[in-house]
Design a protein around this motif. Sequence first.
Motif, mmCIF file in Angstrom:
data_model
loop_
_atom_site.group_PDB
_atom_site.id
_atom_site.type_symbol
_atom_site.label_atom_id
_atom_site.label_comp_id
_atom_site.label_asym_id
_atom_site.label_seq_id
_atom_site.Cartn_x
_atom_site.Cartn_y
_atom_site.Cartn_z
ATOM 1 N N THR A 11 0.859 -1.179 0.000
ATOM 2 C CA THR A 11 0.000 0.000 0.000
ATOM 3 C C THR A 11 0.898 1.232 0.000
ATOM 4 O O THR A 11 1.982 1.229 0.581
ATOM 5 C CB THR A 11 -0.932 0.003 1.234
ATOM 6 O OG1 THR A 11 -0.164 -0.222 2.411
ATOM 7 C CG2 THR A 11 -2.020 -1.047 1.102
ATOM 8 N N VAL A 56 -5.996 0.485 -0.060
ATOM 9 C CA VAL A 56 -5.403 0.761 -1.372
ATOM 10 C C VAL A 56 -5.987 2.088 -1.867
ATOM 11 O O VAL A 56 -7.180 2.201 -2.099
ATOM 12 C CB VAL A 56 -5.693 -0.380 -2.362
ATOM 13 C CG1 VAL A 56 -5.143 -0.050 -3.742
ATOM 14 C CG2 VAL A 56 -5.112 -1.689 -1.855
ATOM 15 N N ASP A 58 -6.253 5.520 -4.489
ATOM 16 C CA ASP A 58 -6.275 5.743 -5.936
ATOM 17 C C ASP A 58 -4.848 5.848 -6.470
ATOM 18 O O ASP A 58 -4.548 5.334 -7.555
ATOM 19 C CB ASP A 58 -7.054 7.014 -6.276
ATOM 20 C CG ASP A 58 -8.545 6.871 -6.031
ATOM 21 O OD1 ASP A 58 -9.031 5.717 -5.922
ATOM 22 O OD2 ASP A 58 -9.230 7.910 -5.939
ATOM 23 N N CYS A 60 -2.187 4.361 -5.288
ATOM 24 C CA CYS A 60 -1.633 3.011 -5.305
ATOM 25 C C CYS A 60 -2.198 2.215 -6.490
ATOM 26 O O CYS A 60 -1.461 1.489 -7.165
ATOM 27 C CB CYS A 60 -1.940 2.321 -3.978
ATOM 28 S SG CYS A 60 -1.055 0.784 -3.704
ATOM 29 N N THR A 61 -3.495 2.361 -6.749
ATOM 30 C CA THR A 61 -4.112 1.678 -7.881
ATOM 31 C C THR A 61 -3.509 2.156 -9.194
ATOM 32 O O THR A 61 -3.203 1.354 -10.079
ATOM 33 C CB THR A 61 -5.639 1.884 -7.881
ATOM 34 O OG1 THR A 61 -6.183 1.270 -6.711
ATOM 35 C CG2 THR A 61 -6.278 1.276 -9.116
ATOM 36 N N GLU A 62 -3.296 3.457 -9.307
ATOM 37 C CA GLU A 62 -2.687 4.003 -10.527
ATOM 38 C C GLU A 62 -1.281 3.448 -10.728
ATOM 39 O O GLU A 62 -0.880 3.130 -11.844
ATOM 40 C CB GLU A 62 -2.652 5.527 -10.453
ATOM 41 C CG GLU A 62 -2.186 6.175 -11.726
ATOM 42 C CD GLU A 62 -2.257 7.692 -11.659
ATOM 43 O OE1 GLU A 62 -1.275 8.329 -12.077
ATOM 44 O OE2 GLU A 62 -3.277 8.224 -11.198
ATOM 45 N N THR A 67 -6.502 -2.958 -6.992
ATOM 46 C CA THR A 67 -7.589 -2.221 -6.348
ATOM 47 C C THR A 67 -7.883 -2.816 -4.974
ATOM 48 O O THR A 67 -7.532 -3.967 -4.686
ATOM 49 C CB THR A 67 -8.878 -2.303 -7.188
ATOM 50 O OG1 THR A 67 -9.318 -3.671 -7.220
ATOM 51 C CG2 THR A 67 -8.659 -1.780 -8.613
ATOM 52 N N GLN A 68 -8.566 -2.031 -4.154
ATOM 53 C CA GLN A 68 -8.971 -2.526 -2.846
ATOM 54 C C GLN A 68 -9.852 -3.765 -2.992
ATOM 55 O O GLN A 68 -9.677 -4.751 -2.287
ATOM 56 C CB GLN A 68 -9.714 -1.436 -2.070
ATOM 57 C CG GLN A 68 -10.106 -1.854 -0.660
ATOM 58 C CD GLN A 68 -8.896 -2.021 0.243
ATOM 59 O OE1 GLN A 68 -8.031 -1.156 0.285
ATOM 60 N NE2 GLN A 68 -8.842 -3.134 0.977
ATOM 61 N N GLU A 70 -9.888 -5.956 -5.331
ATOM 62 C CA GLU A 70 -9.082 -7.113 -5.741
ATOM 63 C C GLU A 70 -8.315 -7.698 -4.552
ATOM 64 O O GLU A 70 -8.341 -8.904 -4.324
ATOM 65 C CB GLU A 70 -8.116 -6.685 -6.852
ATOM 66 C CG GLU A 70 -7.314 -7.798 -7.452
ATOM 67 C CD GLU A 70 -6.441 -7.333 -8.609
ATOM 68 O OE1 GLU A 70 -5.920 -8.206 -9.307
ATOM 69 O OE2 GLU A 70 -6.271 -6.111 -8.809
#
Length: 181
Positions: A11, A56, A58, A60-62, A67-68, A70
């Motif tokens: 994260t 997680v 945005d 971190c997702t980028e 994603t959270q 997932e």
Amino acid sequence: MLLNILDVEATCWPGRIAPPGQIAEIIEVGLCVVDLTTRTRVSRHRILIRPERSTVTDFCTELTGLTQREVDQGLSFSEACALLISDHEARTRHWASWGDFDRRQFTEQCAAAGVFYPLSPSHTNAKQKFAAAYGLSHGPDRPEAFRLAGLPLEGKEHRGVDDAWNAGALVLNLVARNAWL
């Protein structure tokens, strides 16, 4: 002789500063098994881990594509550590990572969570080995290392399973140059 190459994604936040009450936690372990005798990457594995003390973002997702939603389907950290031991001989097999972040993150998270450290004490920082083999003053990031080695990057940068696979290619490049051991 088999070698585990690990890459973790954790994260993360802009500026690397966690919000109050959150800490960086491993959310993905990428693992590439390399056979040093046959000089091949023999398998790749992905372990998703459900964070317990962070979310997680945005950002971190980028960065990672994770994603959270997932990672919520992933294993607990202790289950993931047990899986590394049972399915990947992590306690006894030599392992490597590109840089020292992965080793430090496992060490810190195991201590914070009270989880048995699942990895062998026999670790190699492949980034340092690469720098020494190529006469560099510091270890390059993976894209730069691939450029220097004349190899193509595969997959998505900052995706643990792809980063581990790519680190495996760099380790095999060092083996071919007689610069690994």
